[in-house]
Scaffold this motif. Structure first.
Motif, PDB file in Angstrom:
ATOM      1  N   UNK A 142      31.056  43.358 -19.502  1.00 45.43           N
ATOM      2  CA  UNK A 142      31.227  42.283 -18.524  1.00 45.43           C
ATOM      3  C   UNK A 142      31.098  41.937 -16.975  1.00 45.43           C
ATOM      4  N   UNK A 143      32.020  41.307 -15.941  1.00 50.85           N
ATOM      5  CA  UNK A 143      30.780  40.816 -14.963  1.00 50.85           C
ATOM      6  C   UNK A 143      31.112  41.803 -13.762  1.00 50.85           C
ATOM      7  N   UNK A 144      31.767  43.106 -13.860  1.00 49.73           N
ATOM      8  CA  UNK A 144      32.752  43.900 -13.257  1.00 49.73           C
ATOM      9  C   UNK A 144      31.702  44.026 -12.107  1.00 49.73           C
ATOM     10  N   UNK A 145      30.118  44.829 -13.182  1.00 46.76           N
ATOM     11  CA  UNK A 145      29.227  45.626 -11.913  1.00 46.76           C
ATOM     12  C   UNK A 145      29.015  44.645 -11.637  1.00 46.76           C
ATOM     13  N   UNK A 146      28.150  43.649 -11.683  1.00 50.14           N
ATOM     14  CA  UNK A 146      27.820  42.097 -10.725  1.00 50.14           C
ATOM     15  C   UNK A 146      28.595  41.963  -9.691  1.00 50.14           C
ATOM     16  N   UNK A 147      30.074  41.642 -10.062  1.00 53.51           N
ATOM     17  CA  UNK A 147      30.762  41.466  -8.738  1.00 53.51           C
ATOM     18  C   UNK A 147      30.866  42.541  -7.913  1.00 53.51           C
ATOM     19  N   UNK A 148      30.704  43.646  -8.102  1.00 52.87           N
ATOM     20  CA  UNK A 148      31.193  44.832  -7.553  1.00 52.87           C
ATOM     21  C   UNK A 148      29.525  45.519  -6.495  1.00 52.87           C
ATOM     22  N   UNK A 149      28.137  45.021  -8.021  1.00 54.57           N
ATOM     23  CA  UNK A 149      27.576  44.407  -6.078  1.00 54.57           C
ATOM     24  C   UNK A 149      27.169  43.668  -5.539  1.00 54.57           C
ATOM     25  N   UNK A 150      27.643  42.680  -5.634  1.00 58.20           N
ATOM     26  CA  UNK A 150      27.098  41.507  -4.698  1.00 58.20           C
ATOM     27  C   UNK A 150      29.008  41.833  -3.676  1.00 58.20           C
ATOM     28  N   UNK A 151      30.233  42.628  -4.015  1.00 54.55           N
ATOM     29  CA  UNK A 151      31.184  42.860  -2.423  1.00 54.55           C
ATOM     30  C   UNK A 151      30.654  43.678  -1.617  1.00 54.55           C
ATOM     31  N   UNK A 152      29.683  44.559  -2.521  1.00 58.07           N
ATOM     32  CA  UNK A 152      29.140  46.439  -2.070  1.00 58.07           C
ATOM     33  C   UNK A 152      28.233  45.384  -0.686  1.00 58.07           C
ATOM     34  N   UNK A 153      27.160  44.985  -1.362  1.00 61.91           N
ATOM     35  CA  UNK A 153      26.033  43.965  -0.166  1.00 61.91           C
ATOM     36  C   UNK A 153      26.861  43.041   0.735  1.00 61.91           C
ATOM     37  N   UNK A 154      28.449  42.808   0.544  1.00 57.31           N
ATOM     38  CA  UNK A 154      27.885  42.227   1.727  1.00 57.31           C
ATOM     39  C   UNK A 154      27.946  40.627   1.541  1.00 57.31           C
ATOM     40  N   UNK A 155      28.099  39.856   0.281  1.00 59.13           N
ATOM     41  CA  UNK A 155      28.616  38.553   0.088  1.00 59.13           C
ATOM     42  C   UNK A 155      29.078  37.695  -1.382  1.00 59.13           C
ATOM     43  N   UNK A 156      29.094  36.525  -1.340  1.00 55.49           N
ATOM     44  CA  UNK A 156      30.254  35.947  -2.052  1.00 55.49           C
ATOM     45  C   UNK A 156      29.252  35.802  -3.479  1.00 55.49           C
ATOM     46  N   UNK A 157      29.531  35.221  -4.335  1.00 55.89           N
ATOM     47  CA  UNK A 157      28.755  35.426  -5.907  1.00 55.89           C
ATOM     48  C   UNK A 157      28.277  33.840  -5.334  1.00 55.89           C
ATOM     49  N   UNK A 158      27.956  32.737  -4.723  1.00 53.02           N
ATOM     50  CA  UNK A 158      27.482  31.966  -4.899  1.00 53.02           C
ATOM     51  C   UNK A 158      26.027  32.357  -3.852  1.00 53.02           C
ATOM     52  N   UNK A 159      26.246  33.075  -3.119  1.00 51.11           N
ATOM     53  CA  UNK A 159      25.113  33.163  -2.313  1.00 51.11           C
ATOM     54  C   UNK A 159      23.928  34.376  -3.582  1.00 51.11           C
ATOM     55  N   UNK A 160      24.464  34.948  -4.046  1.00 52.49           N
ATOM     56  CA  UNK A 160      23.772  35.571  -4.394  1.00 52.49           C
ATOM     57  C   UNK A 160      23.069  34.963  -6.143  1.00 52.49           C
TER      58      UNK A 160
END
Length: 211
Positions: A142-160
């Motif tokens: 499930x992609x939820x963990x990576x989406x959560x990490x990116x959001x918490x770090x303050x970045x959009x998916x395209x920037x990670x």
């Protein structure tokens, strides 16, 4: 650098823990009559949740898993981590050269991640940026963990970009829309190459991919 944030998996990417974990699992499975060699177990279990591994062992045993099976696995593997765990070769040098924020996101519980990073003297580089699937109850693929990490770090998916070593982890990253680079070694290279993602075999080569 193309990316603004780097998300690392932990086991097999930052720390060389897979052999310890899977070796412990193989030994404990043998105790209840399930015979697995480490090569087969690596193919089966690499990147998978502990629940998946235990369910597999249970399905191939005519005995019920002991109630303390997970507790015993944690005790045995944690003790081995404390004495035997090593960082992936070159990872300290890589992290010292990164000029963008980075974090770790793992299917393992937070105390295991912290133990592994502490044992390999990496904890100071990730303090405050440690994300566990147990904390949000969302496990790769499930992609939820990576989406959560990116959001918490303050970045959009395209920037990670996500750095992974397992097909399950790669699937999670791709499902979330992330770019992903695969750390290919003998045990997983064929699987990663089938996924048609950029792969690397040393941390020096990862740095080249990131630039």
């Amino acid at each position: 650098m193309k990316y603004k944030c780097i998300i690392f998996d932990c086991d097999g990417v930052l720390v060389d823990s897979e052999k310890i974990s899977i070796g412990t699992m193989v030994a404990m499975a043998a105790n209840i009559g399930v015979k697995l060699d480490e090569e087969s177990a690596t193919r089966l279990f690499l990147g998978k949740s502990l629940a998946f591994c235990f369910n597999y062992i249970q399905s191939h045993s005519d005995k019920k898993l002991p109630d303390n099976f997970e507790e015993e696995f944690r005790i045995r593997s944690f003790e081995a981590f404390k004495s035997d765990l090593k960082p992936i070769e070159g990872v300290h040098e890589l992290l010292n050269q990164l000029e963008v924020p980075f974090c770790v996101a793992s299917n393992g519980p937070a105390n295991k991640i912290r133990l592994n990073l502490t044992a390999t003297e990496l904890i100071d580089k990730f303090e405050g940026n440690i994300f566990s699937a147990y904390d949000i109850n969302s496990f790769k693929p499930d992609p939820g963990l990576y989406l959560h990490a990116a959001k918490t770090m303050g970045y959009e998916v395209k920037d990670c970009v996500v750095i992974e070593d397992s097909a399950v982890g790669v699937q999670a990253a791709l499902s979330g829309g992330f770019d992903v680079f695969g750390f290919a070694q003998k045990t997983n290279q064929a699987h990663l190459e089938q996924l048609e993602i950029p792969v690397f075999d040393t941390m020096a080569n990862l740095l080249k991919l990131l630039q």
